[in-house]
Motif scaffolding. Sequence first.
Motif, PDB file in Angstrom:
ATOM      1  N   ARG A  16       0.916  -1.230  -0.040  1.00  0.00           N
ATOM      2  CA  ARG A  16      -0.159   0.032  -0.186  1.00  0.00           C
ATOM      3  C   ARG A  16       0.982   1.055  -0.087  1.00  0.00           C
ATOM      4  NH1 ARG A  16      -3.012  -3.790  -0.858  1.00  0.00           N
ATOM      5  NH2 ARG A  16      -5.111  -4.019   0.190  1.00  0.00           N
ATOM      6  N   PRO A  17       0.307   2.424  -0.688  1.00  0.00           N
ATOM      7  CA  PRO A  17      -0.883   2.737  -1.051  1.00  0.00           C
ATOM      8  C   PRO A  17      -1.006   2.109  -2.519  1.00  0.00           C
ATOM      9  CG  PRO A  17       0.473   4.638  -1.199  1.00  0.00           C
ATOM     10  CD  PRO A  17       1.246   3.614  -0.409  1.00  0.00           C
ATOM     11  N   VAL A  18      -2.234   1.752  -2.955  1.00  0.00           N
ATOM     12  CA  VAL A  18      -2.631   1.291  -4.407  1.00  0.00           C
ATOM     13  C   VAL A  18      -3.524   2.585  -4.926  1.00  0.00           C
ATOM     14  CG1 VAL A  18      -3.890  -0.156  -5.439  1.00  0.00           C
ATOM     15  CG2 VAL A  18      -2.447  -0.808  -3.584  1.00  0.00           C
ATOM     16  N   LEU A  19      -3.345   2.663  -6.223  1.00  0.00           N
ATOM     17  CA  LEU A  19      -4.113   3.999  -7.002  1.00  0.00           C
ATOM     18  C   LEU A  19      -5.229   3.261  -7.644  1.00  0.00           C
ATOM     19  CD1 LEU A  19      -4.395   6.630  -7.675  1.00  0.00           C
ATOM     20  CD2 LEU A  19      -2.865   6.403  -9.501  1.00  0.00           C
ATOM     21  N   ILE A  21      -7.918   4.198 -10.308  1.00  0.00           N
ATOM     22  CA  ILE A  21      -8.206   5.130 -11.344  1.00  0.00           C
ATOM     23  C   ILE A  21      -9.679   5.084 -11.886  1.00  0.00           C
ATOM     24  CG2 ILE A  21      -7.678   6.428 -13.424  1.00  0.00           C
ATOM     25  CD1 ILE A  21      -4.678   5.566 -13.021  1.00  0.00           C
ATOM     26  N   ARG A  38     -10.277   4.509   1.954  1.00  0.00           N
ATOM     27  CA  ARG A  38      -9.404   5.129   2.835  1.00  0.00           C
ATOM     28  C   ARG A  38      -9.033   4.068   3.672  1.00  0.00           C
ATOM     29  NH1 ARG A  38     -12.021   9.760   4.687  1.00  0.00           N
ATOM     30  NH2 ARG A  38     -11.617  10.832   2.726  1.00  0.00           N
ATOM     31  N   VAL A  42      -6.226   2.569  -0.151  1.00  0.00           N
ATOM     32  CA  VAL A  42      -6.440   2.528  -1.856  1.00  0.00           C
ATOM     33  C   VAL A  42      -6.722   4.302  -2.123  1.00  0.00           C
ATOM     34  CG1 VAL A  42      -7.956   2.163  -3.678  1.00  0.00           C
ATOM     35  CG2 VAL A  42      -7.314   0.584  -1.755  1.00  0.00           C
ATOM     36  N   ASP A  43      -5.823   4.826  -2.796  1.00  0.00           N
ATOM     37  CA  ASP A  43      -6.102   6.286  -3.171  1.00  0.00           C
ATOM     38  C   ASP A  43      -6.986   6.381  -4.427  1.00  0.00           C
ATOM     39  OD1 ASP A  43      -4.357   7.273  -1.064  1.00  0.00           O
ATOM     40  OD2 ASP A  43      -2.659   7.044  -2.625  1.00  0.00           O
ATOM     41  N   LEU A  44      -7.928   7.125  -4.547  1.00  0.00           N
ATOM     42  CA  LEU A  44      -8.934   7.219  -5.566  1.00  0.00           C
ATOM     43  C   LEU A  44      -8.507   8.475  -6.619  1.00  0.00           C
ATOM     44  CD1 LEU A  44     -12.215   6.387  -3.860  1.00  0.00           C
ATOM     45  CD2 LEU A  44     -10.738   4.954  -5.057  1.00  0.00           C
ATOM     46  N   LEU A  45      -8.444   8.234  -7.848  1.00  0.00           N
ATOM     47  CA  LEU A  45      -8.217   9.290  -8.854  1.00  0.00           C
ATOM     48  C   LEU A  45      -9.299   9.154  -9.712  1.00  0.00           C
ATOM     49  CD1 LEU A  45      -6.251  11.801  -9.887  1.00  0.00           C
ATOM     50  CD2 LEU A  45      -5.148   9.617 -11.180  1.00  0.00           C
ATOM     51  N   TYR A 116       1.302   4.722 -17.063  1.00  0.00           N
ATOM     52  CA  TYR A 116       2.567   4.181 -16.592  1.00  0.00           C
ATOM     53  C   TYR A 116       3.249   3.653 -17.645  1.00  0.00           C
ATOM     54  CZ  TYR A 116       5.624   1.188 -14.166  1.00  0.00           C
ATOM     55  OH  TYR A 116       6.600   0.435 -13.579  1.00  0.00           O
TER      56      TYR A 116
END
Length: 188
Positions: A16-19, A21, A38, A42-45, A116
């Motif tokens: 972690r963290p994981v993105l 999208i 959260r 997990v980060d949200l974009l 990426y």
Amino acid sequence: MTWFNNAFLPSIGRKRPVLLILDNHVTHLSTYAIDAARHNGVDLLFFLSHSSHLLQPLDVVYIHALKQKVADMSVDLGYYGIKTLPRKFFPKMLMQSMNRLTGLTVSSSFSATGIYSFNKRAVHALEFNPSSCASQSRAVNDGNEPEERQTCDSCGHAKDNILVKMGLVSADLAISLVEPPKSKQIGN
């Protein structure tokens, strides 16, 4: 939430963290999803409205390649011109086409969109034009604003950027900094 808990979380490992999208469809914006993300690191974009055709990796490369594979297989089987593929054959053909796409196709999808490896120049011209929404707009007044504003029926975003009107965001940032869409229901 079922997909997030039962498919996504078990497949991402422990680092972690994981993105994650997502397109910014209103169904992806819920307090449950944000809290669960959260809680699980997990980060949200979220993509800008009306930009997934430029930024979403599957739309940009993978789906195009998949459609080409299906079309090639159809022609190889003699289905071209006015002779169309019967519906009963399509699921098997789709599965075979998906199996013929390689990991390189998937990775090039992320590369082509600049996700990426990160390349901010991968998408040369991102045009966000709320007035180009396919659906008609409607007037909205949530009671906190002195005047009604036009919003897109399909995505809920304001046609004019209220953040610019209020002086909170400069006009050159109006494309990327937008208020969230208005929604009558929160959660999904």
